[in-house]
Write a protein that holds these residues in place. Structure first.
Motif, PDB file in Angstrom:
ATOM      1  N   TYR A   4      -6.397 -61.583 -48.812  1.00  0.00           N
ATOM      2  CA  TYR A   4      -5.620 -62.704 -48.291  1.00  0.00           C
ATOM      3  C   TYR A   4      -4.153 -62.458 -48.563  1.00  0.00           C
ATOM      4  O   TYR A   4      -3.785 -61.575 -49.330  1.00  0.00           O
ATOM      5  CB  TYR A   4      -6.031 -64.014 -48.977  1.00  0.00           C
ATOM      6  N   VAL A   5      -3.327 -63.308 -47.964  1.00  0.00           N
ATOM      7  CA  VAL A   5      -1.910 -63.366 -48.282  1.00  0.00           C
ATOM      8  C   VAL A   5      -1.599 -64.824 -48.588  1.00  0.00           C
ATOM      9  O   VAL A   5      -1.925 -65.710 -47.787  1.00  0.00           O
ATOM     10  CB  VAL A   5      -1.026 -62.853 -47.124  1.00  0.00           C
ATOM     11  N   ALA A   6      -1.012 -65.071 -49.749  1.00  0.00           N
ATOM     12  CA  ALA A   6      -0.571 -66.416 -50.104  1.00  0.00           C
ATOM     13  C   ALA A   6       0.894 -66.534 -49.708  1.00  0.00           C
ATOM     14  O   ALA A   6       1.724 -65.708 -50.094  1.00  0.00           O
ATOM     15  CB  ALA A   6      -0.737 -66.661 -51.596  1.00  0.00           C
ATOM     16  N   LEU A   7       1.194 -67.539 -48.896  1.00  0.00           N
ATOM     17  CA  LEU A   7       2.572 -67.799 -48.480  1.00  0.00           C
ATOM     18  C   LEU A   7       3.131 -68.890 -49.389  1.00  0.00           C
ATOM     19  O   LEU A   7       2.604 -70.005 -49.442  1.00  0.00           O
ATOM     20  CB  LEU A   7       2.623 -68.250 -47.023  1.00  0.00           C
ATOM     21  N   LEU A   8       4.181 -68.546 -50.114  1.00  0.00           N
ATOM     22  CA  LEU A   8       4.804 -69.459 -51.071  1.00  0.00           C
ATOM     23  C   LEU A   8       6.209 -69.813 -50.628  1.00  0.00           C
ATOM     24  O   LEU A   8       6.794 -69.125 -49.797  1.00  0.00           O
ATOM     25  CB  LEU A   8       4.848 -68.802 -52.458  1.00  0.00           C
ATOM     26  N   ASP A   9       6.735 -70.866 -51.197  1.00  0.00           N
ATOM     27  CA  ASP A   9       8.109 -71.298 -50.896  1.00  0.00           C
ATOM     28  C   ASP A   9       8.307 -71.514 -49.404  1.00  0.00           C
ATOM     29  O   ASP A   9       9.269 -71.035 -48.814  1.00  0.00           O
ATOM     30  CB  ASP A   9       9.135 -70.290 -51.427  1.00  0.00           C
ATOM     31  N   TYR A  57      -7.915 -74.379 -66.977  1.00  0.00           N
ATOM     32  CA  TYR A  57      -7.137 -75.235 -66.091  1.00  0.00           C
ATOM     33  C   TYR A  57      -8.055 -76.221 -65.365  1.00  0.00           C
ATOM     34  O   TYR A  57      -9.135 -75.836 -64.912  1.00  0.00           O
ATOM     35  CB  TYR A  57      -6.413 -74.409 -65.013  1.00  0.00           C
ATOM     36  N   ALA A  58      -7.595 -77.458 -65.226  1.00  0.00           N
ATOM     37  CA  ALA A  58      -8.211 -78.429 -64.323  1.00  0.00           C
ATOM     38  C   ALA A  58      -7.311 -78.457 -63.092  1.00  0.00           C
ATOM     39  O   ALA A  58      -6.103 -78.678 -63.197  1.00  0.00           O
ATOM     40  CB  ALA A  58      -8.275 -79.805 -64.965  1.00  0.00           C
ATOM     41  N   VAL A  59      -7.893 -78.191 -61.923  1.00  0.00           N
ATOM     42  CA  VAL A  59      -7.110 -78.016 -60.703  1.00  0.00           C
ATOM     43  C   VAL A  59      -7.627 -78.947 -59.620  1.00  0.00           C
ATOM     44  O   VAL A  59      -8.830 -79.102 -59.440  1.00  0.00           O
ATOM     45  CB  VAL A  59      -7.209 -76.548 -60.206  1.00  0.00           C
ATOM     46  N   THR A  60      -6.692 -79.563 -58.898  1.00  0.00           N
ATOM     47  CA  THR A  60      -7.036 -80.372 -57.738  1.00  0.00           C
ATOM     48  C   THR A  60      -6.420 -79.724 -56.509  1.00  0.00           C
ATOM     49  O   THR A  60      -5.242 -79.351 -56.523  1.00  0.00           O
ATOM     50  CB  THR A  60      -6.498 -81.812 -57.881  1.00  0.00           C
ATOM     51  N   LEU A  61      -7.229 -79.562 -55.467  1.00  0.00           N
ATOM     52  CA  LEU A  61      -6.760 -78.974 -54.209  1.00  0.00           C
ATOM     53  C   LEU A  61      -6.730 -80.049 -53.144  1.00  0.00           C
ATOM     54  O   LEU A  61      -7.709 -80.758 -52.932  1.00  0.00           O
ATOM     55  CB  LEU A  61      -7.692 -77.849 -53.764  1.00  0.00           C
ATOM     56  N   ASP A  62      -5.597 -80.172 -52.460  1.00  0.00           N
ATOM     57  CA  ASP A  62      -5.449 -81.120 -51.356  1.00  0.00           C
ATOM     58  C   ASP A  62      -5.144 -80.293 -50.114  1.00  0.00           C
ATOM     59  O   ASP A  62      -4.042 -79.772 -49.965  1.00  0.00           O
ATOM     60  CB  ASP A  62      -4.319 -82.098 -51.669  1.00  0.00           C
ATOM     61  N   ARG A  71      -2.580 -78.820 -57.473  1.00  0.00           N
ATOM     62  CA  ARG A  71      -2.071 -79.616 -58.593  1.00  0.00           C
ATOM     63  C   ARG A  71      -2.694 -79.081 -59.879  1.00  0.00           C
ATOM     64  O   ARG A  71      -3.914 -79.067 -60.025  1.00  0.00           O
ATOM     65  CB  ARG A  71      -2.450 -81.076 -58.419  1.00  0.00           C
ATOM     66  N   VAL A  72      -1.821 -78.658 -60.793  1.00  0.00           N
ATOM     67  CA  VAL A  72      -2.293 -78.124 -62.074  1.00  0.00           C
ATOM     68  C   VAL A  72      -1.258 -78.457 -63.144  1.00  0.00           C
ATOM     69  O   VAL A  72      -0.061 -78.251 -62.942  1.00  0.00           O
ATOM     70  CB  VAL A  72      -2.572 -76.607 -61.982  1.00  0.00           C
ATOM     71  N   ARG A  73      -1.743 -79.019 -64.241  1.00  0.00           N
ATOM     72  CA  ARG A  73      -0.891 -79.372 -65.383  1.00  0.00           C
ATOM     73  C   ARG A  73       0.327 -80.186 -64.973  1.00  0.00           C
ATOM     74  O   ARG A  73       1.446 -79.939 -65.412  1.00  0.00           O
ATOM     75  CB  ARG A  73      -0.480 -78.133 -66.152  1.00  0.00           C
ATOM     76  N   GLY A  74       0.135 -81.154 -64.084  1.00  0.00           N
ATOM     77  CA  GLY A  74       1.202 -82.063 -63.676  1.00  0.00           C
ATOM     78  C   GLY A  74       2.155 -81.523 -62.636  1.00  0.00           C
ATOM     79  O   GLY A  74       3.031 -82.240 -62.172  1.00  0.00           O
ATOM     80  N   ALA A  75       2.007 -80.282 -62.235  1.00  0.00           N
ATOM     81  CA  ALA A  75       2.891 -79.690 -61.230  1.00  0.00           C
ATOM     82  C   ALA A  75       2.124 -79.497 -59.921  1.00  0.00           C
ATOM     83  O   ALA A  75       0.907 -79.339 -59.923  1.00  0.00           O
ATOM     84  CB  ALA A  75       3.427 -78.346 -61.711  1.00  0.00           C
ATOM     85  N   VAL A  76       2.852 -79.543 -58.803  1.00  0.00           N
ATOM     86  CA  VAL A  76       2.258 -79.348 -57.483  1.00  0.00           C
ATOM     87  C   VAL A  76       2.863 -78.086 -56.880  1.00  0.00           C
ATOM     88  O   VAL A  76       4.086 -77.921 -56.848  1.00  0.00           O
ATOM     89  CB  VAL A  76       2.524 -80.560 -56.564  1.00  0.00           C
TER      90      VAL A  76
END
Length: 93
Positions: A4-9, A57-62, A71-76
């Protein structure tokens, strides 16, 4: 192996990601050039517990289409994860 390729920013940065299953819920994941051992457990739709190397880590995916807000450790962290075919389609004129 899945690639895969993750597109960031907002798509300004592309990071290659390779995922190799290594047993039930276990994966070898190479992000950029760094290899991680990941143990993943899905609690319900969009909620995961991850052990990445030795960190938990506890992670939430939206998800909305190809965009995922992690969402992980209070950051998105917004990102898109594309396979080779979707990346080629995105780059096509």
């Amino acid at each position: 192996m899945s690639r895969y390729v993750a597109l960031l920013d907002g798509g300004a940065r592309e990071v290659p990601v390779e995922v190799v299953p290594d047993g039930p819920g276990r994966f070898a994941v190479r992000v950029g050039g760094t290899l991680h051992r990941v143990d993943a457990f899905q609690h319900d739709h969009g909620t995961l517990s991850l052990l990445v190397d030795t960190a938990s880590y506890a992670v939430t995916l939206d998800r909305k289409d190809d965009l995922v807000k992690v969402r992980v450790r209070g950051a998105v962290f917004p990102l898109e994860v594309l396979d080779d075919r979707r990346l080629r389609l995105r780059r096509a004129p």
